[in-house]
Write an enzyme that holds these catalytic residues in place. Structure first.
Site, short mmCIF file in Angstrom:
data_model
loop_
_atom_site.label_atom_id
_atom_site.label_comp_id
_atom_site.label_asym_id
_atom_site.label_seq_id
_atom_site.Cartn_x
_atom_site.Cartn_y
_atom_site.Cartn_z
CD GLU A 1 -2.31 -11.65 -11.36
OE1 GLU A 1 -1.26 -11.07 -11.03
OE2 GLU A 1 -3.35 -11.04 -11.67
CG ASN B 1 -10.32 -1.06 -8.58
OD1 ASN B 1 -10.67 -0.37 -9.53
ND2 ASN B 1 -9.55 -2.14 -8.72
CB CYS C 1 -7.18 -3.31 -6.20
SG CYS C 1 -8.71 -4.20 -6.43
CG HIS C 2 -5.70 -9.07 -7.91
ND1 HIS C 2 -6.31 -8.37 -8.92
CD2 HIS C 2 -4.74 -9.83 -8.49
CE1 HIS C 2 -5.75 -8.70 -10.08
NE2 HIS C 2 -4.79 -9.58 -9.86
CE1 TYR D 1 -2.90 -3.18 1.77
CE2 TYR D 1 -4.24 -1.67 0.47
CZ TYR D 1 -4.06 -2.90 1.10
OH TYR D 1 -5.07 -3.83 1.06
#
Lengths: 153, 197
Positions: free
Chosen positions: B193, B158, B166-167, B135
């Site tokens: 991912e 978001n 944002c993940h 963050y």
């Protein structure tokens, strides 16, 4: 304002019925598209508390008349072969609404908005800009004329 | 007084799809939306002429109608369901979830975010697939490294999750942090991912 899609969902069938009633099945699609595009264009300016169905059917009625008149004036275009299109659904009430289209414009409009558009007489009065009494008279006279045509003595 | 039966022919099935296409051609379709299925549950995707403007977790947001009403209020009431206009984003999302795509090629419309929040989302959009940032790092990239709480709020709000990733933003200590829609979704995305096992 509520999303236009919800307006479409709520009034799509009534608009379609008025387009079919005024312009006939073959031209109803053009009238339908033109009605909704015109409504979409004007929608953000529609006032709070407006009678949305009456507003839409005012547009639909006008567009359907325009489409119907336009086609009547233009010659048949040879590239629109009826055989190329899918056969339309058989319509049980073709004769009756054909007869409605033959009525004098005032009676035709009142009957179409009342019975195809499902508007109450007071709403028909609002759409046509006439009194409630005038609406009832036009409907009564129109229905009388239709019975003469549909059920010959 | 007698009653006339209304004409009974129904409108043709594709008439509404053609209406949405005509509306778009005439520049009247301010927001087009459709439901999109995904392994994370049903999504509601919406585009403006400028690009993808909303990707909502339908169940988390109170249902399709609520999402659409929110778009009408915040962007424009000229909102129509138009699945054809969402075909490309639908295909790209499918490919992403099948691990055949690591970059979304869609224009994104960040009109629902403003000021610092928008800069946070822009910084987030720059985080590559398979990587993470804290963050604090995202707040720094957005111009104020101390504003980690504001960063968290902006990410929580978001409007375009998954595509604006944002993940990929985690706590500085290494903890996952929050995720609007439920942290299990964040875990699933990070697993896809290869960040989490």
């Amino acid at each position: 304002m509520i999303p236009f899609q919800q307006v479409l969902d709520a009034h799509r069938d009534a608009v379609w019925r008025v387009c079919v009633a005024v312009a006939g099945r073959d031209e109803a699609e053009d009238a339908f598209q033109e009605t909704w595009l015109s409504a979409l264009r004007a929608y953000p300016r529609l006032g709070e508390g407006a009678n949305v169905r009456a507003w839409l059917l005012t547009i639909a009625h006008r567009k359907a008349i325009d489409v119907h008149r336009g086609r009547a004036r233009r010659p048949i275009v040879t590239d629109r072969l009826p055989e190329a299109a899918a056969p339309p659904e058989p319509e049980r009430d073709d004769g009756l609404w054909d007869a409605v289209r033959e009525l004098p414009p005032g009676q035709r409009a009142a009957i179409t908005l009342r019975y195809a558009g499902d508007l109450r007489p007071v709403e028909v009065a609002e759409v046509l800009g006439i009194s409630d009494d005038a609406v009832r008279r036009r409907i009564a006279d129109g229905l009388k004329n239709l019975r003469l045509e549909v059920q010959p003595a | 007084m007698s009653r006339l039966a209304a004409p009974t022919t129904p409108p043709p099935a594709d008439l509404l799809a053609r209406l949405a296409a005509r509306a778009a051609e005439e520049g009247l379709l301010d927001v087009a939306y459709a439901r999109v299925d995904s392994p994370l549950g049903p999504l509601v995707a919406a585009v403006t002429p400028a690009g993808l403007v909303r990707l909502a977790y339908e169940d988390f947001n109170g249902g399709l109608d609520v999402v659409v009403e929110d778009l009408a209020a915040r962007i424009s009431p000229r909102v129509l369901e138009a699945p054809a206009r969402l075909d490309d984003i639908r295909r790209q999302l499918d490919e992403y979830f099948e691990r055949r795509r690591d970059r979304f090629d869609v224009p994104v419309d960040l009109t629902l975010a403003r000021g610092f929040g928008r800069r946070i989302l822009e910084a987030t959009a720059a985080i590559p697939f398979g990587e993470t940032r804290s963050y604090r790092e995202v707040a720094e990239a957005a111009g104020n490294g101390k504003a980690t709480r504001a960063a968290g709020n902006a990410l929580g709000a978001n409007p375009i999750p998954i595509v604006v990733p944002c993940h990929r933003v985690l706590r500085t200590g290494g903890g996952l942090g929050g995720y609007t829609g439920g942290v299990e979704k964040k875990e699933t995305l990070l697993r896809i991912e290869g960040v989490l096992l």
